[in-house]
Design an enzyme around this catalytic site. Structure first.
Site: not given
Length: 226
Positions: A133-134, A164
């Site tokens: 993910c991030h 996002e």
């Protein structure tokens, strides 16, 4: 099997006044995939001690069997409350490296010199480096042994620009993983929004979004022949 999981220490969503941190599911799901396979897990963070959880990852809709298990697991909670600082960690002592997401890594792990050095050491030793993910923000400033960006010429994924925008944070975040990977010559790819998607290139494993946590961890275990 010894796995190092590095999580963010950052708890502020830019200047919005909102909190961020780790997305609980992206920590809990891989944690139990590894633990149930017999791994010894070390949790670490830039500041050490208790890292922040994104409060949005603890609302009822975000909870899963893994998050519920984590929240009621005394041993896991002790480890989480006492994460190790990155200073004294060495790639030699572990078999794989894993970065859970949450928006926090965009602010601290993307530029943390000790984290970057660990990524480069794991990569130089040809050990799995994974992020979901991030979490892949931790990779954006890492270099390979050839001095080029670690992701150059490699298939990678991570939270998409469209995802996002869907959460309304495209103007808040300090960087776009998708844009950074493309700039560095990474062969960025993705699946459908919010659907599980993980890719492997050599010993580099990346997952797109929270739904990709299990798949990313499973690909790490495949690389470790578990």
């Amino acid at each position: 099997m010894r796995i190092l999981m590095i999580v963010t220490s950052h708890d502020k969503m830019g200047d919005t006044g909102h909190k961020t941190g780790i997305w609980l599911e992206e920590l809990a799901a891989p944690y139990y995939r590894f633990l149930d396979a017999g791994a010894k897990i070390t949790l670490a963070s830039p500041k050490g001690g208790q890292p922040p959880l994104d409060p949005n990852s603890q609302v009822p809709d975000a909870l899963t069997d893994a998050t519920k298990r984590f929240e009621s697991d005394d041993a896991a909670n002790r480890a989480f409350a006492n994460t190790v600082k990155l200073d004294d960690l060495k790639a030699d002592d572990f078999d794989a490296l894993f970065y859970p997401g949450g928006h926090g890594p965009l602010w601290d792990l993307a530029t943390d010199a000790k984290s970057i050095a660990l990524i480069e050491a794991f990569s130089a030793q040809n050990k799995p480096v994974a992020a979901v993910c991030h979490g892949p923000a931790a990779l954006v400033n890492a270099k390979g042994v050839d001095g080029k960006p670690l992701v150059a010429g490699k298939k990678v994924t991570g939270f998409t620009n469209d995802e996002e925008k869907a959460v309304g944070l495209e103007k808040v975040v300090p960087l776009s993983i998708e844009d950074e990977f493309k700039k560095q010559g990474g062969l960025y790819e993705h699946g459908d929004m919010w659907a599980p998607y993980a890719v492997v290139d050599g010993k580099l494993v990346t997952g797109q979004n929270p739904a990709s946590s299990d798949a990313t961890a499973d690909k790490v275990m495949t690389l470790l022949n578990v």
